[in-house]
Structures are given as C-alpha cells and as structure tokens.
Design an enzyme around this catalytic site. Sequence first.
Site, PDB file in Angstrom:
ATOM      1  N   PRO A   1       0.838  -1.203   0.000  1.00 20.97           N
ATOM      2  CA  PRO A   1       0.000   0.000   0.000  1.00 20.97           C
ATOM      3  C   PRO A   1       0.872   1.252   0.000  1.00 20.97           C
ATOM      4  O   PRO A   1       1.815   1.357   0.796  1.00 20.97           O
ATOM      5  CB  PRO A   1      -0.778  -0.110   1.318  1.00 20.97           C
ATOM      6  CG  PRO A   1      -0.536  -1.484   1.834  1.00 20.97           C
ATOM      7  CD  PRO A   1       0.729  -1.965   1.248  1.00 20.97           C
TER       8      PRO A   1
ATOM      9  N   ALA B   1      -3.560   2.575   2.412  1.00 17.46           N
ATOM     10  CA  ALA B   1      -4.210   2.537   3.719  1.00 17.46           C
ATOM     11  C   ALA B   1      -5.466   3.412   3.685  1.00 17.46           C
ATOM     12  O   ALA B   1      -5.455   4.532   3.173  1.00 17.46           O
ATOM     13  CB  ALA B   1      -3.247   3.018   4.794  1.00 17.46           C
TER      14      ALA B   1
ATOM     15  N   GLN C   1      -6.092  -2.109   3.187  1.00 13.70           N
ATOM     16  CA  GLN C   1      -5.493  -1.963   4.508  1.00 13.70           C
ATOM     17  C   GLN C   1      -6.320  -0.923   5.267  1.00 13.70           C
ATOM     18  O   GLN C   1      -6.467   0.213   4.816  1.00 13.70           O
ATOM     19  CB  GLN C   1      -4.042  -1.507   4.364  1.00 13.70           C
ATOM     20  CG  GLN C   1      -3.220  -1.533   5.632  1.00 13.70           C
ATOM     21  CD  GLN C   1      -1.810  -1.015   5.380  1.00 13.70           C
ATOM     22  OE1 GLN C   1      -1.621   0.161   5.096  1.00 13.70           O
ATOM     23  NE2 GLN C   1      -0.827  -1.901   5.469  1.00 13.70           N
TER      24      GLN C   1
ATOM     25  N   TYR D   1       0.477   4.637  13.669  1.00 14.43           N
ATOM     26  CA  TYR D   1      -0.947   4.936  13.672  1.00 14.43           C
ATOM     27  C   TYR D   1      -1.588   4.427  14.970  1.00 14.43           C
ATOM     28  O   TYR D   1      -0.914   3.881  15.840  1.00 14.43           O
ATOM     29  CB  TYR D   1      -1.600   4.359  12.428  1.00 14.43           C
ATOM     30  CG  TYR D   1      -1.056   4.968  11.156  1.00 14.43           C
ATOM     31  CD1 TYR D   1      -1.055   6.353  10.971  1.00 14.43           C
ATOM     32  CD2 TYR D   1      -0.505   4.181  10.143  1.00 14.43           C
ATOM     33  CE1 TYR D   1      -0.530   6.932   9.816  1.00 14.43           C
ATOM     34  CE2 TYR D   1       0.021   4.757   8.990  1.00 14.43           C
ATOM     35  CZ  TYR D   1       0.008   6.125   8.840  1.00 14.43           C
ATOM     36  OH  TYR D   1       0.531   6.688   7.705  1.00 14.43           O
TER      37      TYR D   1
ATOM     38  N   ARG E   1      -0.710  -5.657   9.561  1.00 13.04           N
ATOM     39  CA  ARG E   1       0.645  -5.092   9.499  1.00 13.04           C
ATOM     40  C   ARG E   1       1.059  -4.755  10.919  1.00 13.04           C
ATOM     41  O   ARG E   1       0.351  -4.038  11.632  1.00 13.04           O
ATOM     42  CB  ARG E   1       0.692  -3.848   8.608  1.00 13.04           C
ATOM     43  CG  ARG E   1       2.046  -3.151   8.683  1.00 13.04           C
ATOM     44  CD  ARG E   1       2.280  -2.168   7.562  1.00 13.04           C
ATOM     45  NE  ARG E   1       2.743  -2.871   6.368  1.00 13.04           N
ATOM     46  CZ  ARG E   1       3.334  -2.244   5.336  1.00 13.04           C
ATOM     47  NH1 ARG E   1       3.526  -0.940   5.364  1.00 13.04           N
ATOM     48  NH2 ARG E   1       3.729  -2.930   4.281  1.00 13.04           N
TER      49      ARG E   1
ATOM     50  N   LEU F   1      12.986  -1.749   1.561  1.00 15.64           N
ATOM     51  CA  LEU F   1      14.074  -1.567   0.610  1.00 15.64           C
ATOM     52  C   LEU F   1      14.408  -2.868  -0.124  1.00 15.64           C
ATOM     53  O   LEU F   1      15.570  -3.233  -0.298  1.00 15.64           O
ATOM     54  CB  LEU F   1      15.316  -0.989   1.303  1.00 15.64           C
ATOM     55  CG  LEU F   1      16.172  -0.053   0.438  1.00 15.64           C
ATOM     56  CD1 LEU F   1      15.356   1.139  -0.040  1.00 15.64           C
ATOM     57  CD2 LEU F   1      17.394   0.433   1.199  1.00 15.64           C
TER      58      LEU F   1
ATOM     59  N   ARG G   1       8.239   1.365  -3.436  1.00 14.06           N
ATOM     60  CA  ARG G   1       8.643   2.420  -4.369  1.00 14.06           C
ATOM     61  C   ARG G   1       9.275   1.876  -5.649  1.00 14.06           C
ATOM     62  O   ARG G   1       9.228   2.532  -6.697  1.00 14.06           O
ATOM     63  CB  ARG G   1       9.565   3.405  -3.666  1.00 14.06           C
ATOM     64  CG  ARG G   1       8.777   4.468  -2.916  1.00 14.06           C
ATOM     65  CD  ARG G   1       9.641   5.423  -2.142  1.00 14.06           C
ATOM     66  NE  ARG G   1       9.931   4.934  -0.819  1.00 14.06           N
ATOM     67  CZ  ARG G   1      10.411   5.703   0.158  1.00 14.06           C
ATOM     68  NH1 ARG G   1      10.665   6.986  -0.072  1.00 14.06           N
ATOM     69  NH2 ARG G   1      10.643   5.200   1.358  1.00 14.06           N
TER      70      ARG G   1
END
Length: 365
Positions: free
Chosen positions: A24, A58, A101, A183, A231, A303, A326
């Site tokens: 996400p 999300a 999510q 969060y 998650r 990564l 990414r």
Amino acid sequence: MSAHLFSPVTLGPNTFSNRVVIAPMAQYSAVNGNANDWHLMHWGSLVTGGAGLVMIEATGVEEFGRPTPGDIGLYDDESEAALRRVVSALRSFGSAKLGIQLFHGGRKGSTDVHWNGGGELLIRQGGWETIAPSPIPYRNGWQVPREMTEPDFIRVKNAFVDATIRAARIGFDVIEVHAAHGYLLHQFLSPITNLRSDRYGGPIENRMRFPLEVFEAISLAVPNWITLGARITGSDWIEGGIDEDEAVIFASALKDLGCHYVDVSSGAIDPHLQKIVIGPNYQVGFADTVRQRTGIAVRAVGLIVTPTQAEDIIASGKADQVAIARAALVNPRWVWKAARELGVSIDYPKQYDRAAPDAWPGWTY
C-alpha cells in the site's frame, strides 16, 4: 527454470499466483475521502503488472481517522460507492488479487499532505481534534491529542467493523489491519506512546488489548472467503520501545485469533527519537524472526528493490511473500523484469503481449 518467487502461496481461503505483493502506498489524492480517477489510473497500472496481490493504500475507517485530508476512507455510503467504482474497473483490467489496509491515524491525524510540507493542520485550516491512548503530541508544538475514553473505544472498534463489512461488499480478497507506522493501533502497542495505567496500558498483554479487540471484532465480521492479515511493527527503533520479542507476542496472539499472515514493518512511532539503520532488506530480519518463532505466514518489506533480493528472501525461508513499494512506482512492470531475470515465463495482458520477451527483441538491449 523455476523460481521460488513465482511459486503460488495459500493464505487462508485464497491462493496467490506468486509471492510478489505491491505494498500500500498513499497517494494523498482523495477528495473528501473518496477514491477517484487518479486512483483508477495508479492502481490500474499495478494490477496489470503481474503481481499476485495488489494492496491499495491505507484506508481510514473514520473521516477524522485519516492522517491527512488526502487519504481515502471507507466510512460512509459515498466513500464506499467511490471505491466500488474504481475496484470494479480494476477487476476488468488485471488478474491480481486485491487487498485493502484499514487504519486509524490517531495522534498522527490532522496533518497536511507531504508536498505541502506535512505540517500540522490547525482547526481553522480544516484540521480536527485527534485522539490517542495517551495525551502525547506527535511532534513538538503540535496539538495534544485527547486521551481515549470508553465511548471512543466503542466508536473506533465499530468503525473498523463497519469498514470491514463495506470492504467485503466491494469484493476485496484481502483485508489487512494496520497496527504499525505510528498509527492508532501501534500507538496502543508501543510503550513510547501508551502511558495508560488502566487495563489498556503497562505490560504488553495490556497494551495489545485494544488492537486485539479490534482484530477479533473484524474477524467475526469478515466473510470466510477473505484472507485476513495485519501489518505489525518489528521494532520502534527506540530504546524502551517495541522490540522483536514483543512483536512475536503480538503476532502469536493474532494467529490465535485467526490471522492468516502478518506484514512485518517497523518505525514511525516517533520521528524524533527513532534511530533507524536503513539499508537493503533492513526489515526482513524482523519478518524472519516472527515467522520462525510463531509459525504464522509473514510478508517482508523494506528496501526490497531487485528480483534477486526478493528471490533470496523467499528461497531462504525468511518470508512467505515480499512487498514491493517504491520500486513499483519507478517500474509498475517490476514483476515482468523479475520473471525475465529469474528465467520464468509469465502471462502478459493480451493488450501487452507484443512486449513479451519472446515477442520483442528489445528485451535483449
């Protein structure tokens, strides 16, 4: 040749064609919480790219549970209809399974989008009151969030359940509860942000009580054809914060409640205190530890950029899935590249089959 990355994996009621998940990634482009044509274009480019699962960004379970005004939500009929329109189109484009999510921003709410600086939004600027386990601001000088009371616990839990029911009606294959990245549910789990002295604070057994109550309520509402995951954080990267041992305890409790997998991330509980050492695979070790010590299926992220990285993670048993983030923004056809490098033949959308390696000599250049 065969590649572990392209082998199928079953999580709960669903089998995924390969181990690649598009993570996400917030687009901050919603209007009044509603998904729109930007999301259709963005997710559309990803669902045709060959991944076994695409997780949309999300999604807030309350209007004021979204971190920024640009985040999408799933909390009323209008936001449900907007998301259904986009998801229906995605289903006609690609074969990837789709996941959502669900989250609540807690003290990270009332924040402007990052291209406007990512600062706090004051009430006069369209901001809102935030809530949290304890009255600790997200950044120095920001508003102090209101400490949650019993009515807040009930409302937020019901909001997660309502969003779950809406997500099921839309037709998602996977629902993932976000309990990481600083969060609200992570705020309860972390001793950095949870200083409560009641049954929701103190030892890890108390700090994970509300996140587990939310997850259990969702698990009772979710249809049996949906894969249910979470998650979680492997580390706060702060002395005295969540560590791998607490991550294992939380993952074990989720597994006992019927969680089919956990996606193990880390950090973001406090941007000033955390000391993150970033490098290739920097979070994979957390996923490996949780998998080995609990037996629950895990997704690794952090990564992961190259196909050989992803293949090694799966082949060595460190994770059951890898999440590409990414790298997929840079190249929405990352999975095609991975298949080519690993010597695997995959199906292409018929509109793009002229670009397959055997159909186009440009692959050799």
